[in-house]
Design a protein around this motif. Structure first.
Motif, PDB file in Angstrom:
ATOM      1  N   LEU A  67       0.606  -1.354  -0.332  1.00 27.02           N
ATOM      2  CA  LEU A  67      -0.065  -0.565  -0.125  1.00 27.02           C
ATOM      3  C   LEU A  67       1.101   1.358   0.557  1.00 27.02           C
ATOM      4  O   LEU A  67       0.232   1.920  -0.550  1.00 27.02           O
ATOM      5  CB  LEU A  67      -0.822   0.343   1.163  1.00 27.02           C
ATOM      6  N   MET A  68       1.717   1.368   0.915  1.00 31.20           N
ATOM      7  CA  MET A  68       2.769   2.453   0.885  1.00 31.20           C
ATOM      8  C   MET A  68       3.446   2.780  -0.604  1.00 31.20           C
ATOM      9  O   MET A  68       3.891   4.173  -0.782  1.00 31.20           O
ATOM     10  CB  MET A  68       3.438   2.387   1.884  1.00 31.20           C
ATOM     11  N   THR A  69       3.756   1.272  -0.553  1.00 26.62           N
ATOM     12  CA  THR A  69       4.753   1.570  -2.544  1.00 26.62           C
ATOM     13  C   THR A  69       4.096   2.526  -3.349  1.00 26.62           C
ATOM     14  O   THR A  69       3.948   3.060  -4.214  1.00 26.62           O
ATOM     15  CB  THR A  69       5.501   0.273  -2.499  1.00 26.62           C
ATOM     16  N   GLY A  70       2.255   1.540  -3.466  1.00 27.60           N
ATOM     17  CA  GLY A  70       2.109   1.977  -4.112  1.00 27.60           C
ATOM     18  C   GLY A  70       1.749   3.911  -4.304  1.00 27.60           C
ATOM     19  O   GLY A  70       1.826   4.236  -5.304  1.00 27.60           O
ATOM     20  N   ALA A  71       1.706   4.423  -2.976  1.00 21.87           N
ATOM     21  CA  ALA A  71       1.080   5.369  -2.834  1.00 21.87           C
ATOM     22  C   ALA A  71       2.420   6.432  -3.230  1.00 21.87           C
ATOM     23  O   ALA A  71       2.601   7.458  -3.739  1.00 21.87           O
ATOM     24  CB  ALA A  71       0.214   5.534  -1.703  1.00 21.87           C
ATOM     25  N   ALA A  72       3.897   6.203  -3.004  1.00 18.46           N
ATOM     26  CA  ALA A  72       4.559   6.175  -3.106  1.00 18.46           C
ATOM     27  C   ALA A  72       4.686   6.502  -4.314  1.00 18.46           C
ATOM     28  O   ALA A  72       5.685   7.584  -5.195  1.00 18.46           O
ATOM     29  CB  ALA A  72       6.110   5.938  -2.597  1.00 18.46           C
ATOM     30  N   LEU A  73       5.070   4.954  -5.826  1.00 14.72           N
ATOM     31  CA  LEU A  73       5.129   5.191  -6.612  1.00 14.72           C
ATOM     32  C   LEU A  73       4.033   6.345  -7.265  1.00 14.72           C
ATOM     33  O   LEU A  73       4.210   6.912  -8.217  1.00 14.72           O
ATOM     34  CB  LEU A  73       4.697   3.819  -7.416  1.00 14.72           C
ATOM     35  N   GLY A  74       2.311   6.312  -7.138  1.00 18.41           N
ATOM     36  CA  GLY A  74       1.723   7.521  -7.667  1.00 18.41           C
ATOM     37  C   GLY A  74       2.238   9.092  -7.449  1.00 18.41           C
ATOM     38  O   GLY A  74       2.048   9.453  -8.693  1.00 18.41           O
ATOM     39  N   ASP A  75       3.120   9.522  -6.276  1.00 17.83           N
ATOM     40  CA  ASP A  75       2.719  11.209  -5.638  1.00 17.83           C
ATOM     41  C   ASP A  75       4.447  11.122  -6.969  1.00 17.83           C
ATOM     42  O   ASP A  75       4.756  12.203  -7.289  1.00 17.83           O
ATOM     43  CB  ASP A  75       4.119  10.562  -4.308  1.00 17.83           C
TER      44      ASP A  75
END
Length: 482
Positions: free
Chosen positions: A70-78
């Motif tokens: 989840l945090m990786t997905g958010a970081a990639l989106g940012d």
């Protein structure tokens, strides 16, 4: 090349309503698949075979990859664009859903479920960020209310939807259901959602590896603990390794120049308080739904559909109350609404613990179900608002990812802890044995959710919050607390 934050949607794409529809539908699919498989396991075993631990992994494979990434997905989106990564996650999730429906064996089904979790982990935290970018500040409470209602309904109604589709059509349709929804959402998201970015900093590779590895160890250990035993060497190794990696992640993030999750965010009482409340709430709620859905079927003798319908006062209440809760949070602040909801949820679980018997009437259970439903509804919308308004706009992606990751860990922890309490005090041998285990588990769930209410009360009252090291961007912060 550094990307500039883009907090607002463009007029060309525009449309708060479209953003709400798209992000709510995508969030519904991701949240639904947490528990939708549970009531279909007997049918899956009949068709595909597999031992007990294989069937458990059809549930756990999704939970594991979802929570870990989840945090990786958010970081990639940012870093690379939130809409772009949302579309990527939605495509992966939709394709994996089709693969799960077509799975020829139990191993391929488990693999498809793991890929589903990857897609959901990329997609889910970005739904809230994209919604925030599209909705004016004055209307965000109501928008979060509807978004929260849909996601809460998905989590709580997973067993009903899975059981009904399995009972009346086939278990494959719990996965086919996602495919037309995903196919319809892809062009809508491409045309109607505006692109936005986070800080534009380079992806934090060491932080990503440490966070993902730590979450994998913790969630894997929690998933395997109830079945393998908490003293099992693999379970202990996973838990200790996961804890060590998360500790290393925290230490690293306090020193890194551009960490994936800035630890300074936790200096904000608003951010820390709502994340603690979210983790504890999901711990109590997931474990309770997991056991109560089995109680209604295994002890009271209801079919999956009948059990799901009887839980509607709990599971369906967010659709009625959450939008109102969002409006209230806009007017009086999120803190009192969230805290009230958590104490209602705790009271509902405590009441259920006092009335569960081998022949409990539905009318005796109804007050507890209604209290729990109102409590869950009052929590979801303001909680999302508090998370997103406690950080700078450019940091909302990772804040959403962190909050979702803590919720998932809380859910996995809730099922593990309450299943262990249940098995230590009772079991599946008879209806009375089940009730003997269920009652102390529900009491534990009520206590944990009440503790979440206390955590919510620690959130500051309504005021302007200035985050450390961010005073130059204070104007971007919104009103929080209450």
């Amino acid at each position: 090349m550094s990307q500039q934050p883009q907090a607002a949607p463009t007029a060309r794409r525009g449309g708060a309503v479209w953003a709400l529809v798209i992000t709510s539908a995508a969030g519904f699919m991701a949240a639904l698949d947490n528990l939708v498989v549970t009531t279909a396991l007997p049918s899956i075993r009949d068709d595909l075979g597999g031992a007990l631990h294989d069937l458990e992994w059809t549930v756990s494979a999704y939970t594991l990859t979802f929570a870990v990434l989840l945090m990786t997905g958010a970081a990639l989106g940012d870093r690379f664009g939130r809409r772009r990564l949302f579309l990527t996650g939605l495509t992966i999730f939709t394709g994996a859903s089709a693969a799960a429906a077509l799975a020829p064996g139990i191993d391929s089904l488990i693999a498809a479920r793991a890929v589903q979790g990857v897609g959901a982990a990329i997609m889910m935290p970005l739904t809230l960020t994209l919604l925030t970018a599209a909705v004016p500040v004055a209307r965000r409470g109501m928008a979060y209310g509807i978004w929260g209602a849909v996601n809460g309904l998905a989590v709580a109604s997973g067993p009903l939807i899975g059981g009904s589709l399995t009972e009346h059509i086939s278990w494959q349709w719990i996965f086919w259901l996602n495919v037309p929804l995903g196919v319809a959402l892809l062009p809508l998201a491409r045309l109607r959602l505006a692109e936005s970015h986070g800080t534009g900093a380079r992806l934090d590779i060491p932080g990503t590896l440490l966070a993902s590895g730590g979450l994998f160890g913790i969630v894997y250990g929690l998933v395997r603990g109830p079945s393998d035993g908490w003293t099992d060497s693999v379970v202990l190794l996973a838990l200790f390794t996961g804890a060590a990696l998360l500790a290393a992640f925290i230490l690293y993030s306090t020193r890194a120049k551009n960490p994936m999750l800035p630890m300074r965010l936790f200096r904000s009482r608003a951010f820390s308080g709502i994340n603690a409340a979210s983790l504890l709430m999901f711990l109590g709620m997931f474990g309770s739904i997991f056991l109560l859905s089995q109680y209604m079927q295994g002890v009271l003798g209801y079919s999956p559909t009948e059990a799901g319908l009887r839980m509607l006062p709990w599971t369906g209440m967010p659709m009625l109350v959450a939008p109102i809760a969002g409006i209230l949070s806009d007017r009086i602040g999120g803190r009192p609404v969230v805290a009230t909801g958590l104490f209602f949820q705790a009271a509902g679980l405590a009441y259920m613990a006092s009335v569960v018997t081998v022949d409990a009437s539905y009318s005796a259970q109804l007050p507890g179900l209604i209290l729990s439903g109102i409590g869950m509804a009052l929590f979801f919308a303001p909680a999302s608002n508090l998370v997103m308004s406690s950080v700078l706009p450019k940091e909302q992606g990772i804040a959403s990812g962190a909050n979702n990751a803590l919720r998932e860990v809380g859910g996995a922890l809730g099922i593990a802890v309450m299943a262990s309490i249940f098995s230590s005090q009772g079991g599946y041998d008879s209806g009375q044995s089940f009730v003997d285990g269920l009652r102390p588990a529900l009491v534990t769930g009520a206590a944990v959710v009440a503790l979440a209410g206390v955590a919510a009360l620690l959130i500051p009252s309504r005021k302007r919050v200035v985050l450390p090291e961010a005073s130059e961007e204070v104007r971007a912060l919104e009103t929080v607390g209450g």
